[in-house]
Design an enzyme around this catalytic site. Structure first.
Site, mmCIF file in Angstrom:
data_model
loop_
_atom_site.group_PDB
_atom_site.id
_atom_site.type_symbol
_atom_site.label_atom_id
_atom_site.label_comp_id
_atom_site.label_asym_id
_atom_site.label_seq_id
_atom_site.Cartn_x
_atom_site.Cartn_y
_atom_site.Cartn_z
ATOM 1 N N HIS A 66 -6.412 8.035 4.001
ATOM 2 C CA HIS A 66 -6.388 7.447 2.672
ATOM 3 C C HIS A 66 -5.814 6.038 2.738
ATOM 4 O O HIS A 66 -6.340 5.119 2.137
ATOM 5 C CB HIS A 66 -5.568 8.312 1.718
ATOM 6 N N HIS A 67 -4.731 5.856 3.490
ATOM 7 C CA HIS A 67 -4.206 4.506 3.675
ATOM 8 C C HIS A 67 -3.478 4.377 5.000
ATOM 9 O O HIS A 67 -3.070 5.377 5.595
ATOM 10 C CB HIS A 67 -3.288 4.087 2.516
ATOM 11 N N GLN A 141 2.224 3.861 9.369
ATOM 12 C CA GLN A 141 2.128 5.098 8.582
ATOM 13 C C GLN A 141 0.663 5.341 8.230
ATOM 14 O O GLN A 141 -0.007 4.438 7.704
ATOM 15 C CB GLN A 141 2.929 4.959 7.289
ATOM 16 N N HIS A 213 1.372 -1.384 -5.981
ATOM 17 C CA HIS A 213 1.593 0.029 -5.645
ATOM 18 C C HIS A 213 2.275 0.738 -6.796
ATOM 19 O O HIS A 213 3.337 0.315 -7.257
ATOM 20 C CB HIS A 213 2.440 0.138 -4.377
ATOM 21 N N MET A 284 6.443 4.686 -8.843
ATOM 22 C CA MET A 284 6.923 3.443 -8.245
ATOM 23 C C MET A 284 6.233 2.300 -8.962
ATOM 24 O O MET A 284 5.149 2.470 -9.530
ATOM 25 C CB MET A 284 6.590 3.378 -6.753
HETATM 26 C C1 IYT Z 1 11.272 3.007 -4.886
HETATM 27 C C2 IYT Z 1 10.154 2.095 -4.471
HETATM 28 O O1 IYT Z 1 9.584 1.410 -5.297
HETATM 29 N N1 IYT Z 1 9.787 2.121 -3.181
HETATM 30 C C3 IYT Z 1 8.711 1.268 -2.709
HETATM 31 C C4 IYT Z 1 9.204 -0.068 -2.374
HETATM 32 C C5 IYT Z 1 9.777 -0.215 -1.038
HETATM 33 C C6 IYT Z 1 9.114 -0.977 -0.128
HETATM 34 C C7 IYT Z 1 9.638 -1.181 1.105
HETATM 35 C C8 IYT Z 1 10.986 0.343 -0.707
HETATM 36 C C9 IYT Z 1 11.518 0.136 0.522
HETATM 37 C C10 IYT Z 1 10.853 -0.635 1.462
HETATM 38 O O2 IYT Z 1 11.383 -0.841 2.673
HETATM 39 I I1 IYT Z 1 8.595 -2.347 2.433
HETATM 40 I I2 IYT Z 1 13.330 1.004 1.009
HETATM 41 C C11 IYT Z 1 7.878 1.946 -1.634
HETATM 42 O O3 IYT Z 1 8.364 2.782 -0.918
HETATM 43 N N2 IYT Z 1 6.592 1.553 -1.591
HETATM 44 C C12 IYT Z 1 5.585 2.104 -0.704
HETATM 45 C C13 IYT Z 1 5.857 1.915 0.745
HETATM 46 O O4 IYT Z 1 6.872 2.678 1.202
HETATM 47 C C14 IYT Z 1 6.034 0.479 1.112
HETATM 48 C C15 IYT Z 1 4.286 1.422 -0.896
HETATM 49 O O5 IYT Z 1 3.257 1.958 -0.489
HETATM 50 O O6 IYT Z 1 4.261 0.307 -1.434
HETATM 51 CU CU CU Z 2 -2.593 6.980 0.630
HETATM 52 CU CU CU Z 3 5.198 4.976 -3.627
#
Ligand code: IYT
Ligand code: CU
Ligand code: CU
Length: 411
Positions: A66-67, A141, A213, A284
């Site tokens: 998916h990604h 990932q 996202h 998110m």
């Molecule tokens: C709580 C939230 O918004 N988490 C996001 C943003 C995030 C990005 C990174 C948080 C952290 C990071 O190191 I780069 I701690 C989040 O987890 N986004 C997901 C990926 O994990 C990046 C996404 O697909 O955008």
């Molecule tokens: Cu995905």
């Molecule tokens: Cu997320």
């Protein structure tokens, strides 16, 4: 003559020993995830590769993956060859240990989803890894959607991943990613705006890509640069479309004095409130900006976080004069290609808007009367003056913040 040939041979041999450009595979090692929506990670130490990454070639099939997200990590999430690194740690495939993508210092550097083509950075631009960049590992990932081919009778294995084109020839500009992110919650049955804004106070950068996202409640995510009170769209996307990096709407630069602002328009049609959090059952709100900058000096700050609804909206940004909300585009909550406006209607939003508009009215009244008039009046009379009449109030409200939407009672 002899030395001349010798020299030629030597150069040739050197060139073969250390070609200036290499391709590096970061692939899964024949995995067989058994549960749909499994997130697997694998990582590599960047000491083994050349430090400048200029291109990314995905090897993946959208029926299975998916990604794919590629992160730079200070320390990898796990020592395992392959581990489970899902946001939804509940669907844990017992064959893999669970750990985050990175233990510390995670930076997103590439995203693939569905039909995303390869990514070639602009000329003279590279992502730098290793050395003093804080990126010691690359972690990849992969979100496996359909796992039926990995089960008997087919029992296939998967080696999806990314090929990186690297070089040891330094590039004049380096690439990076700036993250706009909120906390907050979306009340049951409502449309809500999760918003963030921060002053930009750093070296000049050139955004060229953006990625949005959210999980399932996101309808539109939009991001802006505000310079001299003027709003310019950096990107706007329906987050239900593939969450990869797209070209920016406008090629603007960012420099000290600018403000970055973003909004996630969320619609909660479920039967319970949903808060920002780390699982797929949470939400998110992210807007990523991929940029390049002259030289290799990293940014002091590469994220902009605000608490989000119900505690923080753009009218809570401290410098309202600079933010100039009345220039916020009316299509901030409209999907590209549509003209439907998702209008927030949560209680916190409606109340917050009412208060924000009251402030504006009072300020304008103050401006008009400050010189002379007020100073000569009885304070009680002043109070009755600054409370606007009903029709004036309505007109001002409609003009105040075009990018915000007025509940029925205000119109
Ligand atoms: C709580 C939230 O918004 N988490 C996001 C943003 C995030 C990005 C990174 C948080 C952290 C990071 O190191 I780069 I701690 C989040 O987890 N986004 C997901 C990926 O994990 C990046 C996404 O697909 O955008
Ligand atoms: Cu995905
Ligand atoms: Cu997320």
């Amino acid at each position: 003559m002899v030395t001349h040939i010798f020299c030629l041979l030597l150069t040739c041999a050197c060139a073969m020993a250390a070609p200036s450009s290499q391709s590096v595979n970061l692939l899964m090692s024949q995995v067989q995830p058994q549960e749909p929506d499994t997130y697997l990670c694998t990582s590599m130490n960047v000491r083994t590769i050349q430090p400048y990454i200029t291109e990314f070639f995905p090897h993946a099939n959208m029926d299975i993956a998916h990604h794919i997200l590629l992160y730079g990590c200070e320390t990898p999430g796990s020592e395992e060859k392959v581990w489970n690194c899902g946001e939804m740690l509940s669907t844990s495939d017992k064959a893999f240990k669970s750990a985050p993508v990175c233990q510390t210092g995670s930076k997103i550097i590439y995203a693939w989803a569905m039909d995303a083509p390869s990514l070639k950075l602009p000329p003279d631009v590279a992502f730098k890894v290793g050395g003093d960049t804080g990126i010691n590992y690359l972690s990849m990932q992969i979100h496996y959607k359909n796992v039926s081919t990995f089960k008997p009778p087919q029992s296939k294995t998967d080696s999806s991943g990314v090929t990186l084109i690297t070089t040891d020839v330094p590039k004049a500009n380096h690439a990076g990613v700036y993250l706009m992110v909120t906390g907050g919650e979306i009340p049951v049955g409502s449309i809500e705006y999760l918003e963030t804004a921060c002053p930009y106070d750093d070296i000049e950068i050139h955004p060229f890509g953006f990625r949005t996202h959210t999980h399932t409640l996101g309808q539109v995510v939009s991001g802006y640069r505000v310079r001299d009170g003027q709003w310019t769209e950096i990107g706007r996307m329906d987050p239900k479309l593939p969450q990869m990096f797209y070209n920016v709407t406008n090629k603007v630069t960012l420099k000290t004095g600018d403000i970055l602002a973003a909004r996630c328009t969320m619609q909660n049609s479920l039967d319970h409130d949903v808060a920002i959090g780390n699982t797929q059952n949470d939400e998110m709100c992210n807007f990523y900006i991929m940029y390049y900058a002259d030289g290799d000096q990293p940014l002091k700050e590469d994220a902009c976080f605000q608490r989000g609804a119900p505690n923080w909206y753009l009218w809570d940004y401290p410098d309202q004069d600079a933010l100039n909300l009345k220039d916020m585009p009316v299509n901030a909550s409209t999907k590209p290609g549509s003209d439907y406006i998702y209008k927030a209607n949560s209680t916190a939003y409606v109340e917050g808007l009412r208060l924000a508009l009251k402030d504006i009215n009072e300020n304008e009244m103050m401006d008009e009367f400050l010189d002379g008039v007020i100073s000569q009046m009885d304070p009680r009379d002043v109070e009755s003056l600054v409370t606007p009449e009903q029709d004036r109030e309505e007109r001002d409200m409609a003009n105040a913040y075009p990018g915000y939407f007025y509940p029925e009672e205000f119109q």
